[in-house]
Design an enzyme around this catalytic site. Sequence first.
Site, PDB file in Angstrom:
ATOM      1  N   ASP A  32       4.291   1.078 -23.180  1.00  0.00           N
ATOM      2  CA  ASP A  32       3.921   2.490 -23.344  1.00  0.00           C
ATOM      3  C   ASP A  32       2.413   2.707 -23.275  1.00  0.00           C
ATOM      4  OD1 ASP A  32       6.380   3.739 -23.501  1.00  0.00           O
ATOM      5  OD2 ASP A  32       6.528   3.561 -25.684  1.00  0.00           O
ATOM      6  N   GLY A  86       5.047   8.749 -34.501  1.00  0.00           N
ATOM      7  CA  GLY A  86       6.104   7.776 -34.276  1.00  0.00           C
ATOM      8  C   GLY A  86       5.668   6.665 -33.339  1.00  0.00           C
ATOM      9  N   LYS A 101      11.858   2.580 -31.937  1.00  0.00           N
ATOM     10  CA  LYS A 101      10.693   1.819 -31.496  1.00  0.00           C
ATOM     11  C   LYS A 101      10.022   1.034 -32.623  1.00  0.00           C
ATOM     12  CE  LYS A 101       9.515   4.494 -27.393  1.00  0.00           C
ATOM     13  NZ  LYS A 101       8.421   5.108 -26.612  1.00  0.00           N
ATOM     14  N   ALA A 146       5.840   6.348 -30.048  1.00  0.00           N
ATOM     15  CA  ALA A 146       5.058   6.767 -28.885  1.00  0.00           C
ATOM     16  C   ALA A 146       3.624   7.093 -29.289  1.00  0.00           C
ATOM     17  CB  ALA A 146       5.714   7.966 -28.217  1.00  0.00           C
ATOM     18  N   ASN A 156       8.761  -0.811 -27.040  1.00  0.00           N
ATOM     19  CA  ASN A 156       9.572  -0.022 -26.112  1.00  0.00           C
ATOM     20  C   ASN A 156      10.271  -0.902 -25.085  1.00  0.00           C
ATOM     21  OD1 ASN A 156       7.376  -0.647 -24.291  1.00  0.00           O
ATOM     22  ND2 ASN A 156       7.991   1.118 -23.067  1.00  0.00           N
ATOM     23  N   LEU A 169       4.090  14.135 -23.348  1.00  0.00           N
ATOM     24  CA  LEU A 169       4.835  12.966 -22.898  1.00  0.00           C
ATOM     25  C   LEU A 169       6.278  13.289 -22.512  1.00  0.00           C
ATOM     26  CD1 LEU A 169       3.678  10.090 -25.276  1.00  0.00           C
ATOM     27  CD2 LEU A 169       2.553  11.077 -23.279  1.00  0.00           C
TER      28      LEU A 169
END
Length: 514
Positions: free
Chosen positions: A342, A367, A306, A369, A327, A451
Amino acid sequence: MICTPIAASTPDDLLAALPVAAAAADWLELRLDALHNLSVEAVLRALHHVLPRRPRPVVVTFRPREQGGFRDLSHADRLRFWHSALTTPAEAFDLETDLIAPLLPTYPPDHPVWARVVVSHHDFQATPADIHAFALAHFPPHAGTVKLAVKVNQPDDVCRLFDWLTGTPSATPSTWQKIPVGMGGLGVLTRILGPAYGARWTYSTGHDGRAVAPGQLTATELRETFRLSSLDRHTIVAGLLGCPVAHSLSKDLHNAAFAHLGLNWVYIPVEVSPDDLAPFLRDAIHPRTRRLPWTVGGYSVTLPHKVAILPYLDRLTAMAARVGAVNTILVSGQELIGDNTDVAGAMRPLQQRFAVEGEPVAVLGAGGAAQAVVCGLVAAGAQVTVFARHPARAQDLGARFDVPIVPLDDFHGRRFVGLVNTTPVGMAGYAEGACPVPPERLEGLAWVYDLIYRPRHTALLQAASQQGIATLDGLPMLIAQAAEQLARWTGRDVPETILFAAAERALHSVRPAP
């Protein structure tokens, strides 16, 4: 066409497997080398017994262990088998290249049996550098079908396999039907798109769902999830870039959406290692440099790409630039654009369940996310603290959103209202069953949001529930971000009920152990 192998160890099991394999297959491969304990003569008797009962056309295989078979076979044993087997009414026979010359005295090049022969070569280590030259040197011109099953180690291997499949150099026999089989993660493109570009068939897993070669998919997946029979050279290809991708439900969601919308699209998850990311984007996706023959509609991006993907894109949307992670890949003219769904995907289900404005919220992980979640939480007015295993590596995230970065070991739930886990700890195939923080440190939280969606009830969420803490799993986020991606790729909206139904079907399907 889907060809399903039957690798049964006894003649009775072979007979019993026929109707099971035929349920979703067009062809059946009789892997007679799996009859481990039978003599060549007994294997031939089994073949004669099975053929009258075949519910689909069959291709007969009797492969030695060194070429991917299930048993040790001498050269003499193989020749004895094939001299007799080639007289049977089976629809096709799969012979390895080393058997061709010894069989020619009995079956000369003009013998009609060669129209039913698949001449195959297996290499479990690499793909030939010059596939056209290799094929001309190893496959006889009188073969009806030629099969090249090779280990795919880099994106360039996939490109050259499709070039061989679709190209017709002047020296290539016009009678050849071709079957390219790319073994391994990148090879999934040959398994799903090969028939659309002229491959005679593609191989599924065995009748029992177990793979007999690396990278195989079940016949049901090929037929129902990927809608193999409807794919053609006009099919627009989308997919998922990640490592690993086997756990992902994205293929189920997006392909169900394409079917619902009546679109000639297919979504294929591709396992792309960090080393292969740049060449895959160049050779398989980017409109200015793509070497594969299909139109690309867009790609999803997941761990670990990502952030790493940013230097290879032409530009970013405002949201992706704000988050600092991508993403979603959009294809616009001759450009690749990085986007991020996201943020919307993570925040929509969270804000539907819990109030975050003004509340202290902990985020585990730093990261791609995490960057999306922090971006959304800060925009919603939450007081965010990021807990990272390596705080020094997360300083850019802290500076980008003006949030503190704290060592993961310092987390204590009593200081926060909510917790969001963005790490893969607890995910199927990655420390499944583990909890990213000690369960006793959840005390004091009002809610926990993980998640991860496979499994839906992670160790973290189980620990929270046992303490009376409200929980939210990652499936609603997956659904929401996928719906956003679909709208941006196709310009069409799909009801989230369609996506939820597809996810539930996939989550409740039972996959055999490899």
